[in-house]
Design an enzyme around this catalytic site. Structure first.
Site, PDB file in Angstrom:
ATOM      1  N   MET A   1       0.745  -0.851   0.317  1.00 47.90           N
ATOM      2  CA  MET A   1      -0.078  -0.297  -0.026  1.00 47.90           C
ATOM      3  C   MET A   1       0.853   1.281  -0.071  1.00 47.90           C
ATOM      4  O   MET A   1       1.204   2.127  -0.738  1.00 47.90           O
ATOM      5  CB  MET A   1      -0.742   0.163   1.467  1.00 47.90           C
ATOM      6  CG  MET A   1      -1.993   0.864   1.186  1.00 47.90           C
ATOM      7  SD  MET A   1      -3.145   0.322   1.899  1.00 47.90           S
ATOM      8  CE  MET A   1      -3.568   1.134   3.530  1.00 47.90           C
ATOM      9  N   CYS A   2       1.427   1.473   0.894  1.00 43.95           N
ATOM     10  CA  CYS A   2       2.505   2.717   1.134  1.00 43.95           C
ATOM     11  C   CYS A   2       1.614   4.793   0.934  1.00 43.95           C
ATOM     12  O   CYS A   2       1.239   4.155   0.120  1.00 43.95           O
ATOM     13  CB  CYS A   2       3.272   2.606   0.049  1.00 43.95           C
ATOM     14  SG  CYS A   2       4.182   0.871   0.321  1.00 43.95           S
ATOM     15  N   GLY A   3       2.149   4.873   1.813  1.00 46.91           N
ATOM     16  CA  GLY A   3       1.803   6.519   1.442  1.00 46.91           C
ATOM     17  C   GLY A   3       2.883   7.815   1.264  1.00 46.91           C
ATOM     18  O   GLY A   3       4.416   6.699   2.128  1.00 46.91           O
TER      19      GLY A   3
ATOM     20  N   ARG B   1      -1.119   3.242   5.937  1.00 45.21           N
ATOM     21  CA  ARG B   1      -0.619   2.505   4.839  1.00 45.21           C
ATOM     22  C   ARG B   1       0.647   1.709   4.867  1.00 45.21           C
ATOM     23  O   ARG B   1       1.651   1.714   3.611  1.00 45.21           O
ATOM     24  CB  ARG B   1      -0.521   4.421   3.810  1.00 45.21           C
ATOM     25  CG  ARG B   1      -2.234   4.879   3.774  1.00 45.21           C
ATOM     26  CD  ARG B   1      -1.511   5.867   2.959  1.00 45.21           C
ATOM     27  NE  ARG B   1      -1.576   4.999   1.680  1.00 45.21           N
ATOM     28  CZ  ARG B   1      -2.879   4.877   0.974  1.00 45.21           C
ATOM     29  NH1 ARG B   1      -3.808   4.993   1.467  1.00 45.21           N
ATOM     30  NH2 ARG B   1      -3.194   4.640  -0.638  1.00 45.21           N
TER      31      ARG B   1
ATOM     32  N   ASN C   1       6.135   6.196   3.663  1.00 45.60           N
ATOM     33  CA  ASN C   1       5.746   5.500   4.011  1.00 45.60           C
ATOM     34  C   ASN C   1       5.635   4.172   3.912  1.00 45.60           C
ATOM     35  O   ASN C   1       4.456   4.115   3.149  1.00 45.60           O
ATOM     36  CB  ASN C   1       4.499   5.826   5.686  1.00 45.60           C
ATOM     37  CG  ASN C   1       4.222   4.872   5.845  1.00 45.60           C
ATOM     38  OD1 ASN C   1       4.542   4.376   6.659  1.00 45.60           O
ATOM     39  ND2 ASN C   1       3.061   5.291   6.555  1.00 45.60           N
TER      40      ASN C   1
END
Lengths: 503, 350
Positions: free
Chosen positions: B1-3, B30, B173
């Site tokens: 996912m990651c932000g 995330r 993130n």
């Protein structure tokens, strides 16, 4: 001492309870397997080649064919084929001829490569909802683009692109000449490729006038016999292909027997009627890579640099080095034909023993061109034994830009891969010039079968790409991360640059 | 996912790292606490003419000796130190972050039109592939990457990023999938001037990697984002494509669209797709790329990952979530959702 007769290859049986004596089997078999005697059809099984024409045409399913009904004493080394080749040569003292592709039981690499699909971390793409791009351009691409930015921020392209062939799908039909196959077979395939927006090769048999309406989708071939070649022929083709080698018989030329050279073939090939058409090996003006470069250059000059020029070579051990030499000429694409490639006729010893698999050849060629930084200089076309959409997808993932099919297109028109092409009696009207046989192949019908086949593959490739999270063929090309080797040895996986399953 | 989140101040006014830390922490949902990182431009004004090489050392004995020797062979180390950090209870220190301020000796790369950059690129590849226990993860002038395995706020506190003032910030993130949450695998990725943060997965990685490796780059960090930095370097620096065209190569219009364009546009876009087909990036992604001159954000061709942009005065924000942007600047002039493949470009004023 007499060798005597060797065991029959096929046993043909007619079920009298089903046979209605319609004699279609007699009419359809050009090999003389059937005759009528009174109220029965008599079978001479020795004449059968298992082309299945009679089976396909029998309205009552009365015919059955059994392969190898008589066993030799089994022996792991002295196989049936080994013994029969010896009987044959003991009688004749000649080279044994064979048709179609490699018939040995060597492992197929495509079958040991598995494709990938996405889940969760990465959504698959549904080709029914999202665009899926298979358009492919074949030809030289610049290494980098030169652009000029005007004062008002306008961008102007300074690089001029070389002419490329635009394919709607990365599947073409390879070169099978008029002479080797019938005009009706060529017409069917030509109409199919032109409907699909892809291309087919003429083979070294010239371009028959009735194919001219499809010439924008035809690649004309220049091979060592130069049959059918003149400026008109070169100018009609969408591209020109120089044939250096063929996967089924690397290192040797070709031979169309005089009996196939009737008036039409004679005119199209520009040779006397009934004369043998011999394509020597090598080209008499090509004894080194510089000579090939000159021929490419001459063809480019003759057609005013408007046409892409391809060079077809057989997949042999140093195929990568040869391809890198070709990439340094003006050639636009190199066609690599693997050792499973088909043929009308080839010495059996070549067909079964010379050359390397297309999978390894493509991997090696792509790697060599990349390591030399010249992959953009040339497109790579893979051919030789491609059977389905999975083979196409794997070939592209290994590094091919596009592929040629041959046998698969013939099968779509009825061919049963009986391997008897060299006798010129093809009951399906494909590998023959006998009008009684060629009229069996109706181009108005068969072009649809060929087109259907390629269309079906296209749908499957789109689905495979979508499942892999890819919506453009460029991102599949050379994407070996999306392949895994299953039961391949480590050395082979190193050549292919793929990881094993589970890794 | 990651932000992801990024900001540029087009007038080059410095911003300290405290706000971006809060913005990134807002997107903890995330990530997974296994990787976070920041990149900041303009943080080393005293050493602006030197390449700031950030390295992870496994220890300061063998790997450092080898790196020292390589660097001394190829140029001069003006200053070096351990990057100041403060121990955090929930961050396990597995590497020692170190920085060199380095000037390459251009005479050692004759025949190159960009000898400094070529030496640095070569050194990064050489150290990362040949020195066990050393990894160069940041190599630009006046910029620095700070990353580790941990939550965004922990990593920020570990490096005390509020002490640095930059006019461009990138932050990421991570929720690792492809590779474990090791320090080197955290974003941003950097080479020379180029830094990249990325949310998603590049399904064309194999193609992109084979392409970039044929130009002498070596992928050493086991993650798909790395190739983005190298592709930017190749197309943006070596081939001199402006950002718009570089993004066009990475996420080009569909052929249907190109076929409908006016002739000049059609031939330009066709030329880009033909020439840079192997640089096309497929799969779901939202990416922000930065250089000293600005930032560019874009998504894949069908926008399978979120990307939102906003402006407030001279500042341009690009992020996975609007909420994160509003954490940095509640009073925005404009907020918009860029279309698939359409670049958002923020350049410093000249």
């Amino acid at each position: 001492m007499s060798i005597g007769s060797i065991p029959i290859k096929f046993k043909v049986r007619i079920d009298p309870a089903r046979c209605m004596l319609c004699e279609r089997c007699i009419e359809n078999c050009p090999y003389g397997t059937y005759r009528r005697e009174g109220e029965t059809i008599v079978v001479d099984s020795r004449n059968c080649v298992a082309c299945h024409r009679c089976v396909a045409m029998c309205p009552r399913d009365a015919i059955s064919i059994e392969e190898k009904p008589i066993d030799y004493r089994s022996h792991p080394l002295w196989s049936r084929e080994a013994r029969e080749a010896i009987y044959n040569q003991a009688r004749t003292g000649r080279i044994v001829l064979a048709g179609m592709g490699n018939a040995t039981d060597l492992p197929n690499i495509f079958d040991r490569l598995l494709l990938d699909a996405c889940q969760v971390t990465n959504p698959s793409i549904d080709p029914l909802r999202e665009p899926m791009e298979l358009r492919t351009y074949l030809g030289k691409k610049p290494r980098k683009l030169e652009i000029k930015q005007g004062k008002d921020g306008d961008i102007e392209l300074e690089t001029t692109l070389s002419p490329n062939l635009k394919l709607n799908i990365p599947i073409m039909i390879g070169h099978m000449s008029y002479g080797a196959i019938s005009l009706n077979a060529q017409l069917s395939m030509a109409r199919a490729v032109s409907d699909l927006g892809t291309f087919m090769g003429t083979g070294e048999g010239g371009l028959h006038p009735s194919l001219r309406e499809y010439q924008n989708n035809m690649i004309v071939q220049v091979a060592s016999g130069r049959f059918g070649v003149d400026i008109d022929y070169l100018e009609r083709g969408a591209a020109i292909e120089i044939k250096i080698g063929q996967g089924a018989k690397p290192g040797i030329g070709g031979h169309l027997p005089g009996e196939k050279v009737g008036p039409e073939v004679s005119q199209t090939r520009m040779i006397p009627e009934r004369s043998d058409a011999i394509s020597p090996a090598p080209h008499h003006d090509i004894y080194s890579i510089e000579d090939l470069k000159q021929l490419v250059h001459s063809l480019k000059e003759a057609t005013e640099w408007k046409k892409p020029v391809f060079v077809k070579i057989a997949a042999v051990h140093n195929v990568a080095a040869i391809a890198s030499g070709i990439a340094r000429s003006s050639a636009d694409a190199v066609v690599v034909d693997g050792f499973r490639g088909g043929t009308g006729a080839a010495p059996r010893v070549f067909r079964d023993h010379v050359g390397i698999p297309i999978e390894a050849a493509i991997a090696a060629v792509d790697q060599k061109l990349r390591s030399q930084g010249i992959r953009n200089e040339i497109s790579v076309i893979a051919s030789g034994g491609i059977r389905d959409a999975a083979d196409v997808t794997k070939a592209i993932a290994l590094g091919a830009d596009a592929i040629y099919i041959g046998t698969a297109a013939l099968i779509a028109m009825g061919c049963r891969v009986c391997g008897t092409c060299y006798r010129g009696l093809c009951p399906w009207g494909i590998a023959t010039q006998d009008t009684r046989l060629t009229q069996r192949l109706d181009p108005d019908l068969e072009w649809q079968h060929v087109a259907n086949l390629i269309r079906g593959w296209t749908l499957e490739i789109s689905e495979l790409m979508g499942a892999a999270g890819i919506n453009s063929i460029e991102s599949l090309r050379g994407n070996r991360d999306r392949l895994r080797g299953y039961m391949l040895d480590e050395a082979m996986m190193n050549v292919l640059d793929v990881k094993p399953v589970g890794a | 996912m990651c932000g992801i989140i990024s900001v540029i101040d087009r007038s080059k006014t410095g911003m300290d790292g405290s706000r971006i830390k809060h913005a990134l922490s807002l997107m903890d949902e995330r990530g997974s606490g296994e990787g976070a990182g920041y990149a900041a431009y303009g943080i080393y004004p005293d050493y602006a003419d030197y390449y700031a090489l950030h390295l992870f050392f496994n220890n300061l004995v063998e790997p450092k000796d080898k790196v020292d020797e390589i660097l001394k062979t190829w140029g001069e180390i003006e200053y070096e130190e351990e990057i100041p950090t403060i121990e955090q209870p929930d961050l396990r220190r597995t590497h020692i972050p170190w920085r060199y301020f380095f000037k390459p000796d251009c005479t050692l790369m004759p025949g190159s039109t960009t000898p400094e950059e070529d030496i640095i690129t070569m050194l990064v590849m050489k150290i990362n592939t040949s020195v066990q226990g050393a990894l160069v993860y940041s190599s630009g002038k006046n910029i620095g990457v700070f990353k580790a395995s941990g939550w965004p706020e922990t990593v920020a506190d570990f490096y005390q990023i509020e002490q640095y003032e930059g006019y461009i910030w990138l932050a990421h993130n991570r929720y690792p999938t492809n590779t474990s949450g090791w320090w080197g695998g955290a974003h941003p990725f950097n080479l020379l001037d180029w830094s990249v943060i990325h949310n998603g997965e590049i399904t064309s990685y194999g193609t992109n990697r084979r392409y970039i490796e044929s130009y002498g780059y070596t992928c050493t960090m086991f993650t798909d984002t790395e190739v983005v930095a190298y592709l930017c370097d190749l197309l943006g620096r070596k081939h001199g494509l402006p950002e718009e065209l570089m993004v066009r190569a990475f996420a080009p219009p569909f052929w249907d669209e190109i076929d409908r364009m006016k002739e000049a546009d059609c031939s330009l876009n066709t030329a880009i797709r033909l020439t840079y087909g192997s640089a096309l990036m497929n799969g779901p992604f939202a990416i922000v790329v930065a250089t000293a001159d600005g930032i560019v954000g874009f998504t894949d061709r069908i926008k399978l990952r979120p990307l939102v942009a906003a402006e407030a005065g001279d500042r341009l924000y690009i992020s996975s979530e609007e909420a994160a942007i509003r954490r940095m600047e509640p009073d925005l002039d404009r907020v918009w959702m860029p279309k698939a493949g359409e670049p958002v470009i923020g350049k410093v004023k000249v």
